[in-house]
Motif scaffolding. Structure first.
Motif: not given
Lengths: 371, 124
Positions: A32, A34, A36, A229, A233, A301, A303, A322-323, A353, B36-37, B61-66
């Motif tokens: 990215x 800035x 995403x 990224x 999405x 979210x 995964x 993804x969000x 989890x 994190x993004x 939590x971000x777009x790509x990961x926790x």
């Protein structure tokens, strides 16, 4: 053994733009520039500019180029008109998916096969092997092309200001040679975002010039550079599969809900025909797990790899999640048992989890642009 | 990117404000937020729970990961920032201000927290 990541012709430019870089299939690529989310929104509402030079271009030429591809791939490639493109797959003898591909017919006896970066070598090796006995040549053109995509509703206008090519006559899934900003390019109306858009294959030495020209042409209409990224999405919202997530060697196209890409009616044998015939029959009689969409009711979210559950039992697995910037909620694609695959099926959740979070089963895609 | 002088920093990229009446504020640094993004979900420790320096007390939590959230300090949580729970993007837009995460009544502050200059060197 680790090798240094490969860099695209636009590498210096990405760094000057402050991109966050990431390793992707052995390439150093912009993740990215800035936010995403802003990049995602730009593609949905205005336009985005992508460096996709990591994609693997393979050129197939010769009197039997069409016959070779009809034998090597599951689609009817000989039936593709010159200047058109086709989404297809290459499978193993057992029907497992090696990769999903876009094949462009550039001339009567010349095709360009575009493979995923992670599979480019595998596809190249398979095509080379399968070319035995055909009067056709398979050429590794990965280093011959840079690939720049401009995607989004403003992309036709942006491109029109830089080329004399007949873009109005260029339909979705068509490609034609032309000149953009003085640079010779193969202009294709293809993409992986769910929006209208173009992919421009150019010589690496011209990539910077083209990128800059597109940046300037798009300045007034909100075009911004976009990383991998938001590409992920965007394709997820559009319900498009990603190799390694929705597609693997463990699945046939029928398992992935993409049996339509297999053309049994084409003449001659093709690699995987018998196994795929059996897979097609199995899909009719005993439906396999089905690829569905899941929309979160909460904010967690899902995964890839997380179990999909119902009544405490595992009924499937998340392949991508993804969000969703467009829906404003987390979304996922998942393979679930046929019994739980109908849109609206109650009681479906994802084990995040250790917590079973509720999700709504929906039909794909999550997002479809208004034409 | 500048890290405010008056804060102290952990190697897990949390910041800690000077305590006022024994209560300090905790957040994550701009460096961490950028790494994190876009943050889309924040889980904070509940008010009344005890957090321990260097241990996880929530997640981001971000777009790509926790990512786990570590507490830079030991003590009792006296407030969690509901605004950042409702609008996690505050972590990205204002990590040192509106994107603060929780307030803690400090029982014990680790000796190895970094100064702004030390953290800037550490985060690179």
């Amino acid at each position: 053994m680790t090798t240094a990541p490969r860099r695209t012709a636009l590498d210096a430019l990405h760094r000057s733009l402050g991109a966050t870089m990431t390793d992707f299939a052995g390439w150093d690529m912009p993740l990215r520039y800035g936010s995403e989310r802003d990049e995602h929104t730009a593609v949905r509402t205005k336009a985005g500019l992508f460096d996709l030079s990591h994609m693997g271009e393979i050129t197939v030429t010769g009197p039997q180029a069409a016959d070779l591809l009809d034998h090597a791939l599951v689609g009817n490639i000989g039936g593709v008109g010159v200047g058109r493109a086709r989404y297809t797959m290459i499978c193993r003898e057992d029907g497992g998916i090696l990769d999903d591909l876009i094949v462009y017919r550039l001339q009567e006896q010349e095709y360009m096969v575009v493979a995923n970066a992670s599979n480019a070598q595998v596809v190249l090796d398979a095509l080379t092997e399968r070319a035995a006995g055909f009067d056709a040549e398979v050429r590794d053109d990965r280093d011959a092309y840079a690939l720049i995509a401009v995607q989004g509703p403003e992309s036709p206008g942006i491109l029109k200001s830089l080329t004399d090519a007949d873009l109005d006559g260029l339909k979705y899934y068509a490609g034609l040679p032309g000149t953009v900003a003085g640079v010779p390019a193969l202009i294709a109306r293809t993409g992986y975002t769910g929006e209208d858009g173009f992919e421009l294959f150019v010589e690496p030495q011209h990539a910077e010039k083209l990128w800059q020209a597109l940046t300037e042409a798009g300045q007034g209409v909100g075009l911004i550079p976009c990383g991998l990224s938001c590409r992920d999405t965007l394709r997820l919202e559009a319900g498009m599969p990603l190799y390694g997530h929705e597609l693997t060697t463990a699945l046939t196209p029928f398992d992935a809900g993409l049996g339509r890409v297999v053309k049994f009616e084409k003449s001659g044998d093709f690699v995987g025909r018998a196994a795929l015939q059996a897979a097609a029959e199995r899909a009719e009689t005993a439906p396999p797990r089905k690829l569905v969409g899941l929309v979160a009711e909460g904010r967690r979210v899902p995964r890839a790899g997380m179990p999909v559950v119902a009544a405490g039992e595992v009924i499937g697995e998340v392949t991508s999640g993804a969000p969703s910037p467009t829906l404003g909620k987390p979304i996922a694609m998942a393979y679930v048992d046929a019994a739980h695959a109908a849109p609206g099926t109650p009681g479906v959740g994802v084990d995040i989890r250790g917590t079973h979070e509720p999700y709504e089963v929906v039909a794909l895609p999550f997002y479809k642009r208004q034409k | 990117m500048s890290n405010p002088e008056q804060l102290r920093y952990s190697k897990e990229h949390e910041w800690l404000s000077p305590a006022e009446d024994g209560v300090a504020t905790v957040g994550i640094t701009e460096h961490a937020a950028n790494a994190l993004g876009d943050v889309v979900y924040v889980q904070l420790p509940d008010v009344g729970t005890t957090v321990t320096a260097g241990e996880t007390c929530g997640e981001l939590e971000s777009t790509k990961s926790v990512s786990d959230l570590y507490s830079p300090v030991s003590g009792e949580v006296v407030e969690a920032n509901q605004e950042v729970v409702d609008d996690p993007s505050l972590v990205n837009t204002a990590p040192f201000e509106g994107g603060w995460l929780f307030k803690v009544r400090v029982a014990e502050e680790p000796a190895d927290l970094l100064s702004a200059a030390e953290y800037t060197d550490y985060a690179g």
